[in-house]
Design a protein around this motif. Structure first.
Motif, PDB file in Angstrom:
ATOM      1  N   ILE A  35       0.837  -1.207   0.000  1.00  0.00           N
ATOM      2  CA  ILE A  35       0.000   0.000   0.000  1.00  0.00           C
ATOM      3  C   ILE A  35       0.869   1.253   0.000  1.00  0.00           C
ATOM      4  N   LEU A  36       1.917   1.267   0.825  1.00  0.00           N
ATOM      5  CA  LEU A  36       2.817   2.422   0.861  1.00  0.00           C
ATOM      6  C   LEU A  36       3.555   2.599  -0.465  1.00  0.00           C
ATOM      7  N   MET A  37       3.957   1.499  -1.084  1.00  0.00           N
ATOM      8  CA  MET A  37       4.632   1.604  -2.388  1.00  0.00           C
ATOM      9  C   MET A  37       3.671   2.126  -3.449  1.00  0.00           C
ATOM     10  N   GLY A  38       2.417   1.705  -3.409  1.00  0.00           N
ATOM     11  CA  GLY A  38       1.424   2.220  -4.349  1.00  0.00           C
ATOM     12  C   GLY A  38       1.165   3.699  -4.145  1.00  0.00           C
ATOM     13  N   ALA A  39       1.028   4.111  -2.894  1.00  0.00           N
ATOM     14  CA  ALA A  39       0.812   5.531  -2.606  1.00  0.00           C
ATOM     15  C   ALA A  39       2.022   6.355  -3.026  1.00  0.00           C
ATOM     16  N   GLY A  40       3.214   5.832  -2.800  1.00  0.00           N
ATOM     17  CA  GLY A  40       4.424   6.542  -3.214  1.00  0.00           C
ATOM     18  C   GLY A  40       4.529   6.670  -4.721  1.00  0.00           C
ATOM     19  N   ALA A  41       4.168   5.607  -5.445  1.00  0.00           N
ATOM     20  CA  ALA A  41       4.227   5.650  -6.913  1.00  0.00           C
ATOM     21  C   ALA A  41       3.216   6.648  -7.470  1.00  0.00           C
ATOM     22  N   ILE A  42       1.992   6.620  -6.940  1.00  0.00           N
ATOM     23  CA  ILE A  42       0.972   7.575  -7.401  1.00  0.00           C
ATOM     24  C   ILE A  42       1.391   8.999  -7.067  1.00  0.00           C
ATOM     25  N   GLY A  43       1.903   9.210  -5.866  1.00  0.00           N
ATOM     26  CA  GLY A  43       2.359  10.546  -5.475  1.00  0.00           C
ATOM     27  C   GLY A  43       3.504  11.045  -6.329  1.00  0.00           C
ATOM     28  N   LEU A  44       4.413  10.145  -6.699  1.00  0.00           N
ATOM     29  CA  LEU A  44       5.547  10.525  -7.539  1.00  0.00           C
ATOM     30  C   LEU A  44       5.074  10.926  -8.937  1.00  0.00           C
ATOM     31  N   VAL A  45       4.147  10.170  -9.496  1.00  0.00           N
ATOM     32  CA  VAL A  45       3.614  10.506 -10.824  1.00  0.00           C
ATOM     33  C   VAL A  45       2.903  11.855 -10.789  1.00  0.00           C
ATOM     34  N   VAL A  46       2.086  12.078  -9.778  1.00  0.00           N
ATOM     35  CA  VAL A  46       1.357  13.348  -9.670  1.00  0.00           C
ATOM     36  C   VAL A  46       2.324  14.512  -9.489  1.00  0.00           C
ATOM     37  N   ALA A  47       3.335  14.347  -8.655  1.00  0.00           N
ATOM     38  CA  ALA A  47       4.313  15.414  -8.432  1.00  0.00           C
ATOM     39  C   ALA A  47       5.084  15.730  -9.707  1.00  0.00           C
ATOM     40  N   LEU A  48       5.450  14.704 -10.466  1.00  0.00           N
ATOM     41  CA  LEU A  48       6.181  14.940 -11.713  1.00  0.00           C
ATOM     42  C   LEU A  48       5.299  15.590 -12.777  1.00  0.00           C
ATOM     43  N   VAL A  49       4.027  15.229 -12.827  1.00  0.00           N
ATOM     44  CA  VAL A  49       3.104  15.872 -13.779  1.00  0.00           C
ATOM     45  C   VAL A  49       2.949  17.346 -13.445  1.00  0.00           C
ATOM     46  N   PHE A  50       2.772  17.657 -12.164  1.00  0.00           N
ATOM     47  CA  PHE A  50       2.638  19.066 -11.773  1.00  0.00           C
ATOM     48  C   PHE A  50       3.915  19.845 -12.030  1.00  0.00           C
ATOM     49  N   ALA A  51       5.058  19.228 -11.787  1.00  0.00           N
ATOM     50  CA  ALA A  51       6.336  19.903 -12.040  1.00  0.00           C
ATOM     51  C   ALA A  51       6.525  20.146 -13.534  1.00  0.00           C
ATOM     52  N   ASN A  52       6.079  19.213 -14.357  1.00  0.00           N
ATOM     53  CA  ASN A  52       6.190  19.374 -15.805  1.00  0.00           C
ATOM     54  C   ASN A  52       5.270  20.491 -16.297  1.00  0.00           C
ATOM     55  N   GLN A  53       4.074  20.581 -15.757  1.00  0.00           N
ATOM     56  CA  GLN A  53       3.156  21.652 -16.141  1.00  0.00           C
ATOM     57  C   GLN A  53       3.712  23.008 -15.720  1.00  0.00           C
ATOM     58  N   ARG A  54       4.292  23.056 -14.548  1.00  0.00           N
ATOM     59  CA  ARG A  54       4.834  24.315 -14.049  1.00  0.00           C
ATOM     60  C   ARG A  54       6.020  24.782 -14.890  1.00  0.00           C
TER      61      ARG A  54
END
Length: 70
Positions: A35-54
């Motif tokens: 569960i923690l690995m899944g949450a970390g993977a989803i969080g990493l993808v979301v953070a990278l998408v937001f950083a790319n948009q910015r």
């Protein structure tokens, strides 16, 4: 969740899922690790998408001048 927290969750989840063979009564540490690995993977993808948009935005600065006449 930022990139650092996401990587931390990935690492902690991997440790719990693959390295810990001890148990706590009523808690499946392997499932908690996944569960923690899944949450970390989803969080990493979301953070990278937001950083790319910015990174691909442009900002326009508008300065308004007023003529003050006495």
């Amino acid at each position: 969740m930022g990139i650092g927290i996401s990587v931390f969750f990935l690492a902690l989840g991997g440790i719990l899922a693959f390295a810990v063979h001890d148990g706590i009564a009523g808690v499946d540490l392997t499932a908690v690790g996944y569960i923690l690995m899944g949450a970390g993977a989803i969080g990493l993808v979301v953070a990278l998408v937001f950083a790319n948009q910015r990174a691909h935005t442009s900002h326009v600065s508008v300065q308004e001048r007023r003529n003050i006449q006495e």
